[in-house]
Scaffold this motif. Structure first.
Motif, PDB file in Angstrom:
ATOM      1  N   PHE A 156       2.727   5.685   4.666  1.00 46.36           N
ATOM      2  CA  PHE A 156       3.536   5.159   3.568  1.00 46.36           C
ATOM      3  C   PHE A 156       3.534   3.630   3.666  1.00 46.36           C
ATOM      4  CE2 PHE A 156       7.541   4.491   1.088  1.00 46.36           C
ATOM      5  CZ  PHE A 156       7.127   5.118  -0.078  1.00 46.36           C
ATOM      6  N   TYR A 157       4.102   2.966   2.659  1.00 47.00           N
ATOM      7  CA  TYR A 157       4.053   1.504   2.549  1.00 47.00           C
ATOM      8  C   TYR A 157       2.612   1.021   2.569  1.00 47.00           C
ATOM      9  CZ  TYR A 157       8.989   1.976   3.825  1.00 47.00           C
ATOM     10  OH  TYR A 157      10.319   2.341   3.872  1.00 47.00           O
ATOM     11  N   ALA A 158       1.737   1.777   1.927  1.00 45.81           N
ATOM     12  CA  ALA A 158       0.294   1.500   1.979  1.00 45.81           C
ATOM     13  C   ALA A 158      -0.103   0.511   0.880  1.00 45.81           C
ATOM     14  CB  ALA A 158      -0.492   2.801   1.861  1.00 45.81           C
ATOM     15  N   THR A 159       0.421  -0.686   0.969  1.00 47.17           N
ATOM     16  CA  THR A 159       0.153  -1.711  -0.031  1.00 47.17           C
ATOM     17  C   THR A 159      -1.346  -1.950  -0.176  1.00 47.17           C
ATOM     18  OG1 THR A 159       2.249  -2.789   0.492  1.00 47.17           O
ATOM     19  CG2 THR A 159       0.615  -4.103  -0.688  1.00 47.17           C
ATOM     20  N   GLY A 160      -1.812  -1.904  -1.394  1.00 46.08           N
ATOM     21  CA  GLY A 160      -3.212  -2.189  -1.672  1.00 46.08           C
ATOM     22  C   GLY A 160      -4.122  -0.985  -1.657  1.00 46.08           C
ATOM     23  N   ALA A 161      -3.701   0.119  -1.061  1.00 48.14           N
ATOM     24  CA  ALA A 161      -4.573   1.291  -0.963  1.00 48.14           C
ATOM     25  C   ALA A 161      -4.945   1.831  -2.339  1.00 48.14           C
ATOM     26  CB  ALA A 161      -3.911   2.379  -0.129  1.00 48.14           C
ATOM     27  N   LEU A 162      -4.017   1.755  -3.260  1.00 49.54           N
ATOM     28  CA  LEU A 162      -4.234   2.287  -4.603  1.00 49.54           C
ATOM     29  C   LEU A 162      -5.383   1.577  -5.322  1.00 49.54           C
ATOM     30  CD1 LEU A 162      -2.818   4.419  -6.438  1.00 49.54           C
ATOM     31  CD2 LEU A 162      -1.486   2.527  -7.405  1.00 49.54           C
ATOM     32  N   TYR A 163      -5.651   0.335  -4.906  1.00 51.42           N
ATOM     33  CA  TYR A 163      -6.647  -0.483  -5.594  1.00 51.42           C
ATOM     34  C   TYR A 163      -7.883  -0.756  -4.735  1.00 51.42           C
ATOM     35  CZ  TYR A 163      -2.099  -1.584  -7.719  1.00 51.42           C
ATOM     36  OH  TYR A 163      -0.849  -1.512  -8.293  1.00 51.42           O
ATOM     37  N   ALA A 164      -7.966  -0.134  -3.567  1.00 54.59           N
ATOM     38  CA  ALA A 164      -8.947  -0.529  -2.562  1.00 54.59           C
ATOM     39  C   ALA A 164     -10.261   0.220  -2.680  1.00 54.59           C
ATOM     40  CB  ALA A 164      -8.364  -0.315  -1.175  1.00 54.59           C
ATOM     41  N   HIS A 165     -11.307  -0.384  -2.139  1.00 57.67           N
ATOM     42  CA  HIS A 165     -12.595   0.281  -1.940  1.00 57.67           C
ATOM     43  C   HIS A 165     -12.667   0.913  -0.546  1.00 57.67           C
ATOM     44  CE1 HIS A 165     -13.370  -2.876  -5.007  1.00 57.67           C
ATOM     45  NE2 HIS A 165     -14.031  -1.894  -5.587  1.00 57.67           N
ATOM     46  N   ARG A 166     -12.037   0.267   0.409  1.00 57.44           N
ATOM     47  CA  ARG A 166     -11.845   0.837   1.744  1.00 57.44           C
ATOM     48  C   ARG A 166     -10.371   0.733   2.116  1.00 57.44           C
ATOM     49  NH1 ARG A 166     -16.185   1.809   5.351  1.00 57.44           N
ATOM     50  NH2 ARG A 166     -18.205   0.923   4.685  1.00 57.44           N
ATOM     51  N   ILE A 167      -9.920   1.675   2.951  1.00 61.54           N
ATOM     52  CA  ILE A 167      -8.523   1.680   3.393  1.00 61.54           C
ATOM     53  C   ILE A 167      -8.499   1.626   4.921  1.00 61.54           C
ATOM     54  CG2 ILE A 167      -6.327   2.903   3.344  1.00 61.54           C
ATOM     55  CD1 ILE A 167      -7.229   4.251   0.763  1.00 61.54           C
ATOM     56  N   PRO A 168      -8.356   0.447   5.513  1.00 59.63           N
ATOM     57  CA  PRO A 168      -8.190   0.358   6.963  1.00 59.63           C
ATOM     58  C   PRO A 168      -6.952   1.143   7.397  1.00 59.63           C
ATOM     59  CG  PRO A 168      -8.735  -1.783   6.055  1.00 59.63           C
ATOM     60  CD  PRO A 168      -8.441  -0.883   4.887  1.00 59.63           C
ATOM     61  N   THR A 169      -7.158   2.093   8.308  1.00 60.73           N
ATOM     62  CA  THR A 169      -6.134   3.070   8.668  1.00 60.73           C
ATOM     63  C   THR A 169      -5.901   3.057  10.177  1.00 60.73           C
ATOM     64  OG1 THR A 169      -6.834   4.472   6.820  1.00 60.73           O
ATOM     65  CG2 THR A 169      -5.521   5.518   8.563  1.00 60.73           C
ATOM     66  N   SER A 170      -4.646   2.920  10.580  1.00 60.82           N
ATOM     67  CA  SER A 170      -4.334   2.983  12.007  1.00 60.82           C
ATOM     68  C   SER A 170      -4.256   4.441  12.439  1.00 60.82           C
ATOM     69  CB  SER A 170      -3.019   2.269  12.313  1.00 60.82           C
ATOM     70  OG  SER A 170      -1.951   2.862  11.617  1.00 60.82           O
ATOM     71  N   VAL A 171      -4.988   4.767  13.498  1.00 63.64           N
ATOM     72  CA  VAL A 171      -5.083   6.147  13.976  1.00 63.64           C
ATOM     73  C   VAL A 171      -4.942   6.154  15.496  1.00 63.64           C
ATOM     74  CG1 VAL A 171      -6.516   6.976  12.074  1.00 63.64           C
ATOM     75  CG2 VAL A 171      -7.604   5.941  14.081  1.00 63.64           C
ATOM     76  N   VAL A 172      -4.610   7.321  16.012  1.00 58.54           N
ATOM     77  CA  VAL A 172      -4.484   7.514  17.457  1.00 58.54           C
ATOM     78  C   VAL A 172      -5.483   8.582  17.878  1.00 58.54           C
ATOM     79  CG1 VAL A 172      -2.920   8.101  19.354  1.00 58.54           C
ATOM     80  CG2 VAL A 172      -2.040   6.932  17.326  1.00 58.54           C
ATOM     81  N   ASP A 173      -6.271   8.294  18.924  1.00 60.68           N
ATOM     82  CA  ASP A 173      -7.249   9.289  19.373  1.00 60.68           C
ATOM     83  C   ASP A 173      -6.631  10.234  20.400  1.00 60.68           C
ATOM     84  OD1 ASP A 173      -7.229   7.982  21.843  1.00 60.68           O
ATOM     85  OD2 ASP A 173      -9.196   7.044  21.582  1.00 60.68           O
ATOM     86  N   ASP A 174      -7.434  11.112  20.964  1.00 57.63           N
ATOM     87  CA  ASP A 174      -6.932  12.119  21.906  1.00 57.63           C
ATOM     88  C   ASP A 174      -6.350  11.502  23.172  1.00 57.63           C
ATOM     89  OD1 ASP A 174      -7.553  14.240  20.257  1.00 57.63           O
ATOM     90  OD2 ASP A 174      -9.551  14.553  21.129  1.00 57.63           O
TER      91      ASP A 174
END
Length: 398
Positions: A156-174
């Motif tokens: 949430f609070y994903a400012t810019g995602a609606l208009y983006a070509h790519r969405i840099p996303t914070s993720v956690v691995d195993d």
């Protein structure tokens, strides 16, 4: 202003970036009231914005960009935010992601992703999450699959995602390590939801992004956590952009106050003048606002200079100095943006509250955006630094 050409120009200098931003800001200002009132999402405006070349100004010279100073970057953002606060905020995480890329990306990743940006691509963000124990906790999970990874989670609070070509996303691995995945907007299973209902910054599109087994290529994932395990300018870079947005909002509210009092406001009966702009108490109030606004603008420039130093030579000392300089302008820009948006009505009078003027948007935008992180903790960090010699935490508050 001439609308979009197929070829995106590459801005070559700080001066060119500022000239383009000034011209664009004048264009964006024309319909800013209507966009806010009707929540008219600025798809066309963002196409124009990114096709001016301004979204590529932080790409380093070595990769074909202008590599502008942080002083210039902050001024560009403040100019756009003064014209339309939502349009000023939408590219904030784009520039943030480019800084993470600069600090942590491989040469191959930098060459490829910087080239996309110089060609007009926009990056959004999917970083924050609702329902976690703290604002910094992340649960969106990345697991190895095929030639890359699969992502599951909700942001949430994903400012810019609606208009983006790519969405840099914070993720956690195993292993619990935080990474940043530059996910393509059109990947299967990725759903951007326009559910942002904030009463300010109404057209930022800062709603939800849902990842349902979304694929991301291995080469599109870069380290993230390590940017805050050593001194880097990533944190203060994010924060100076927020300060620039607030400073732009303050400038817009101040300028609209001046115009309204000069052209529409009637003086109070006890002012012993027929001209509102000669009311002595109004003059005092404008003087108080202008001093704080000019101080915020000066601190913004100063913070950019400290940040330039930290980028050129990132050490514990230079990064701490940049973080404190940015915290100082964050504190003042928060206060002056709120004060200018509120005092506007005290000085302009009841007419200023009429919906057709749209002047309430300044306070609403400031109130929503300045909630990003509490100003009281900026003062705490500054006081602790000067009194006790404690450096602020290396934290990526975005």
């Amino acid at each position: 202003m001439t609308l979009i050409s197929k070829q995106v120009p590459v801005i070559r200098s700080d001066a060119e970036a500022l000239n383009v931003a000034r011209e664009l800001a004048a264009y964006f200002k024309r319909e800013s009231v209507v966009r806010d009132r009707e929540r008219r999402l600025p798809h066309d405006e963002l196409e124009l914005f990114s096709h001016t070349g301004l979204w590529g100004i932080t790409v380093p010279k070595a990769y074909g960009g202008a590599g502008v100073s942080n002083v210039t970057l902050a001024q560009v953002v403040a100019l756009i935010a003064a014209a339309d606060a939502s349009l000023g905020q939408i590219p904030q995480n784009h520039f943030y992601a480019l800084e993470v890329l600069r600090v942590n990306g491989s040469e191959t990743q930098k060459s490829r992703l910087y080239a996309e940006v110089l060609a007009g691509q926009r990056f959004g963000n999917a970083l924050a999450e609702l329902g976690t124990k703290t604002a910094h906790e992340r649960t969106t999970h990345l697991v190895a699959a095929e030639t890359g990874y699969r992502i599951n989670g909700r942001k949430f609070y994903a400012t810019g995602a609606l208009y983006a070509h790519r969405i840099p996303t914070s993720v956690v691995d195993d292993q619990g390590v935080h990474l940043l995945a530059f996910v393509r907007r059109d990947n299967e299973g990725l759903n951007v939801i326009d559910d942002w209902s904030g009463f300010g910054q109404r057209t930022t599109g800062s709603g939800s992004v849902v990842f349902d087994n979304v694929f991301v290529a291995r080469e599109d994932v870069i380290p993230f956590q390590s940017a805050f395990e050593r001194p880097t300018p990533v944190g203060p870079l994010a924060q100076i952009l927020h300060a620039a947005i607030d400073t732009g909002i303050a400038r817009a509210a101040f300028e609209d106050s001046l115009h309204f009092v000069r052209t529409k406001t009637r003086p109070w009966i006890d002012a012993t003048t027929d001209i509102a702009s000669e009311d002595p108490l109004t003059l005092k109030s404008f003087g108080h606002l202008s001093v704080r606004l000019h101080a915020a603008e000066a601190l913004l420039e100063r913070a950019g200079e400290y940040l330039d130093t930290a980028q050129a030579n990132p050490t514990a000392k230079t990064v701490a100095e940049a973080s404190i300089a940015v915290a100082e302008v964050r504190a003042l820009s928060t206060e002056i943006s709120l004060a200018a948006g509120s005092t506007l009505f005290e000085l302009a009078g009841s007419q200023a509250t009429l919906a057709e003027h749209g002047l309430d948007r300044h306070w609403r935008n400031a109130r929503v955006h300045t909630l990003h992180d509490p100003v009281r903790w900026k003062y705490h960090a500054v006081g602790n630094y000067y009194l006790n010699g404690e450096n602020p935490p290396l934290r990526g508050t975005i």
